[in-house]
Scaffold this active site. Structure first.
Site, PDB file in Angstrom:
ATOM      1  N   LYS A 166       8.024  -2.302   8.202  1.00 41.15           N
ATOM      2  CA  LYS A 166       7.160  -1.157   8.782  1.00 41.15           C
ATOM      3  C   LYS A 166       7.335  -0.724  10.365  1.00 41.15           C
ATOM      4  O   LYS A 166       7.816   1.020  10.544  1.00 41.15           O
ATOM      5  CB  LYS A 166       5.606  -1.083   8.695  1.00 41.15           C
ATOM      6  CG  LYS A 166       4.712  -1.553   7.616  1.00 41.15           C
ATOM      7  CD  LYS A 166       3.484  -0.853   7.335  1.00 41.15           C
ATOM      8  CE  LYS A 166       3.510  -0.751   5.929  1.00 41.15           C
ATOM      9  NZ  LYS A 166       1.204  -0.164   5.232  1.00 41.15           N
ATOM     10  N   LYS A 219       9.553  -1.329  -3.392  1.00 38.46           N
ATOM     11  CA  LYS A 219       8.123  -1.418  -4.500  1.00 38.46           C
ATOM     12  C   LYS A 219       7.711   0.272  -4.419  1.00 38.46           C
ATOM     13  O   LYS A 219       8.029   1.409  -3.473  1.00 38.46           O
ATOM     14  CB  LYS A 219       7.748  -1.984  -4.057  1.00 38.46           C
ATOM     15  CG  LYS A 219       6.522  -1.996  -2.726  1.00 38.46           C
ATOM     16  CD  LYS A 219       5.648  -2.927  -2.319  1.00 38.46           C
ATOM     17  CE  LYS A 219       4.776  -2.146  -1.506  1.00 38.46           C
ATOM     18  NZ  LYS A 219       3.674  -2.109  -1.394  1.00 38.46           N
ATOM     19  N   LYS A 253       2.527   4.581  -1.113  1.00 39.19           N
ATOM     20  CA  LYS A 253       2.122   5.638  -1.092  1.00 39.19           C
ATOM     21  C   LYS A 253       2.558   5.805   0.147  1.00 39.19           C
ATOM     22  O   LYS A 253       2.135   6.728   0.129  1.00 39.19           O
ATOM     23  CB  LYS A 253       0.413   5.101  -0.302  1.00 39.19           C
ATOM     24  CG  LYS A 253      -0.688   4.954  -1.946  1.00 39.19           C
ATOM     25  CD  LYS A 253      -1.971   5.053  -0.654  1.00 39.19           C
ATOM     26  CE  LYS A 253      -2.476   3.731  -1.532  1.00 39.19           C
ATOM     27  NZ  LYS A 253      -3.060   2.689   0.067  1.00 39.19           N
TER      28      LYS A 253
HETATM   29  N1  AQP Z   1       4.641  -0.910  -6.033  1.00 36.59           N
HETATM   30  C1  AQP Z   1       3.475  -1.983  -6.294  1.00 36.59           C
HETATM   31  N2  AQP Z   1       3.009  -2.301  -7.681  1.00 36.59           N
HETATM   32  C2  AQP Z   1       2.144  -4.097  -7.627  1.00 36.59           C
HETATM   33  N3  AQP Z   1       1.045  -3.820  -6.835  1.00 36.59           N
HETATM   34  C3  AQP Z   1       1.288  -2.875  -5.886  1.00 36.59           C
HETATM   35  N4  AQP Z   1      -0.040  -2.520  -4.643  1.00 36.59           N
HETATM   36  C4  AQP Z   1       1.094  -2.186  -3.955  1.00 36.59           C
HETATM   37  N5  AQP Z   1       1.680  -1.300  -4.279  1.00 36.59           N
HETATM   38  C5  AQP Z   1       2.082  -1.529  -5.475  1.00 36.59           C
HETATM   39  C6  AQP Z   1      -1.355  -3.812  -4.913  1.00 36.59           C
HETATM   40  O1  AQP Z   1      -2.291  -2.940  -4.565  1.00 36.59           O
HETATM   41  C7  AQP Z   1      -3.398  -2.958  -3.426  1.00 36.59           C
HETATM   42  C8  AQP Z   1      -3.615  -1.912  -2.499  1.00 36.59           C
HETATM   43  O2  AQP Z   1      -1.955  -2.260  -1.549  1.00 36.59           O
HETATM   44  P1  AQP Z   1      -2.322  -1.358  -0.714  1.00 36.59           P
HETATM   45  O3  AQP Z   1      -2.916  -0.202  -0.432  1.00 36.59           O
HETATM   46  O4  AQP Z   1      -1.691  -1.475   0.377  1.00 36.59           O
HETATM   47  O5  AQP Z   1      -1.483   0.124  -1.212  1.00 36.59           O
HETATM   48  P2  AQP Z   1       0.255   0.717  -0.693  1.00 36.59           P
HETATM   49  O6  AQP Z   1       0.615   1.406  -1.655  1.00 36.59           O
HETATM   50  O7  AQP Z   1       1.059  -0.150  -0.681  1.00 36.59           O
HETATM   51  O8  AQP Z   1      -0.359   0.997  -0.066  1.00 36.59           O
HETATM   52  P3  AQP Z   1       1.090   1.889   1.841  1.00 36.59           P
HETATM   53  O9  AQP Z   1      -0.157   2.695   2.697  1.00 36.59           O
HETATM   54  O10 AQP Z   1       2.195   2.345   0.920  1.00 36.59           O
HETATM   55  O11 AQP Z   1       1.693   0.109   2.215  1.00 36.59           O
HETATM   56  P4  AQP Z   1       2.874   0.085   1.945  1.00 36.59           P
HETATM   57  O12 AQP Z   1       3.580   1.093   3.127  1.00 36.59           O
HETATM   58  O13 AQP Z   1       2.691  -1.409   2.396  1.00 36.59           O
HETATM   59  O14 AQP Z   1       3.339   0.201   0.875  1.00 36.59           O
HETATM   60  C9  AQP Z   1      -2.921  -4.607  -3.314  1.00 36.59           C
HETATM   61  O15 AQP Z   1      -3.493  -5.045  -3.783  1.00 36.59           O
HETATM   62  C10 AQP Z   1      -1.524  -4.340  -3.089  1.00 36.59           C
HETATM   63  O16 AQP Z   1      -1.509  -5.255  -3.508  1.00 36.59           O
END
Ligand code: AQP
Length: 334
Positions: free
Chosen positions: A113, A199, A202
């Site tokens: 990030k 991965k 969001k």
């Molecule tokens: N791609 C994924 N596959 C499986 N599990 C996932 N999680 C997130 N992405 C995947 C799991 O969801 C929970 C909440 O995570 P989060 O709020 O950090 O979601 P995110 O999509 O990762 O959000 P952001 O804002 O986009 O963050 P980054 O930039 O870090 O990806 C967690 O249990 C997570 O493991």
């Protein structure tokens, strides 16, 4: 017998996507009757990157509403908003003072990030894993059900707990319970639709990279139609076909079929035949969630009451832990 306790959360950084659902929430729903559950909307985490203040509160409602729509049942699970329980920030400060800075600089998510943000990296982003440790340790969680991407942060939580126990506790009287990760094999890492090596997330600027739980059937069909594939004949689960692997895994998860069944069914298919099947399976699984969500969001009063009750229950546990920690650290009691 006392039920084991779990804690987990999702950031209100936008709609939930199918990665959040398959990697986290679906598992929470499945285990909730066997555990004592605390599920929070981690809004303090959401402000560690640049965010829109005009949508933060609404996104917080959305995530709470989606928890319920996905099947989290308040009879078994406490749902609350992280920033409503002040102990989270207070314990974070205390843990900051015993966490070596180089433990945080090595975190993969911080490095990824930070690269994306250039010079505009906040102290909060570096400190994200300590806040997460505070979230978990406040509730004496036995297990933490998350997706694969959170594994490193959980290891850090364990390291912090062990360090505090060594510094201020004793073998018979530890300060913190050392939690275990609960990461399922299937769905723990759903990949982006535009790049099968990244991965689903969001924060990806392209909405075509993910399927949101609230996407319309038309959007889902369009995204699946446009998603990245390869030009190899026949479909197979194979390490060197990341997009194919991801899409077949999604098909298995949304139809409830085994990998073997999907491999046999799709071995001779082309993308033109497979993609509509996948889109149909996703649409059929999301439809009941979307219908429940619409009903739930009509009654904000109910959500407010639920989050208020959740805060009270969470606060009782969190404040007791904080008191224990402050006493162990030698603070003058109130
Ligand atoms: N791609 C994924 N596959 C499986 N599990 C996932 N999680 C997130 N992405 C995947 C799991 O969801 C929970 C909440 O995570 P989060 O709020 O950090 O979601 P995110 O999509 O990762 O959000 P952001 O804002 O986009 O963050 P980054 O930039 O870090 O990806 C967690 O249990 C997570 O493991």
């Amino acid at each position: 017998m006392m039920k084991k306790r779990v804690l987990s959360g999702v950031q209100p950084t936008g709609n939930l996507h199918i990665g959040n659902y398959l990697g986290a929430i679906r598992n929470w729903v499945e285990i909730q009757k066997s555990y004592e559950n605390y599920f929070c909307v981690v809004d303090l985490h959401a402000i560690t990157v640049p965010y829109n203040r005009d949508t933060l509160a609404e996104n917080t409602y959305t995530i709470a509403g989606l928890y319920l729509a996905c099947g989290i049942d308040p009879q078994y699970s406490t749902i609350f908003v992280q920033s409503h329980v002040r102990a989270h920030t207070e314990l974070t400060w205390i843990l900051n003072c015993v966490t070596p800075i180089n433990w945080l600089e090595g975190m993969i998510q911080f490095k990824e990030k930070a690269i994306k943000q250039g010079e505009n990296v906040s102290v909060g982003l570096l400190d994200y894993p300590v806040l997460m440790a505070a979230d978990i340790l406040l509730y004496d969680a036995d297990e933490v059900p998350v997706g694969e991407d959170q594994k490193q942060h959980l290891e850090l939580t364990r390291d912090i707990a062990i360090r505090v126990n060594n510094l201020f506790g004793s073998k018979d009287n530890p300060i913190f319970k050392v939690p275990e990760p609960l990461i399922r094999k299937e769905g723990a890492r759903v990949m982006s639709l535009t790049d099968g090596t990244k991965k689903m997330s969001k924060s990806d600027p392209s909405d075509y990279s993910r399927i949101n739980l609230l996407d319309s059937p038309d959007d889902i069909r369009r995204k699946i139609k446009r998603c990245k594939t390869d030009s190899i004949m026949g479909l197979s689960f194979s390490e060197d076909r990341p997009e194919c692997n991801n899409l077949l895994s999604l098909y298995a998860l949304f139809t409830g079929k085994s990998k073997e069944e999907v491999a046999a069914e799709c071995a001779n298919m082309g993308w033109g035949q497979f993609k509509p099947l996948l889109a149909d399976a996703i649409i059929a699984s999301l439809e009941p969630i979307q219908n429940r969500y619409k009903e739930i969001m009509k009654d904000r009063g109910y959500l407010d009451k639920l989050l208020q009750e959740g805060r009270e229950k969470a606060e009782a546990v969190a404040n007791a832990t904080l008191k224990r920690v402050k006493s162990a650290f030698g603070f003058l009691p109130l």
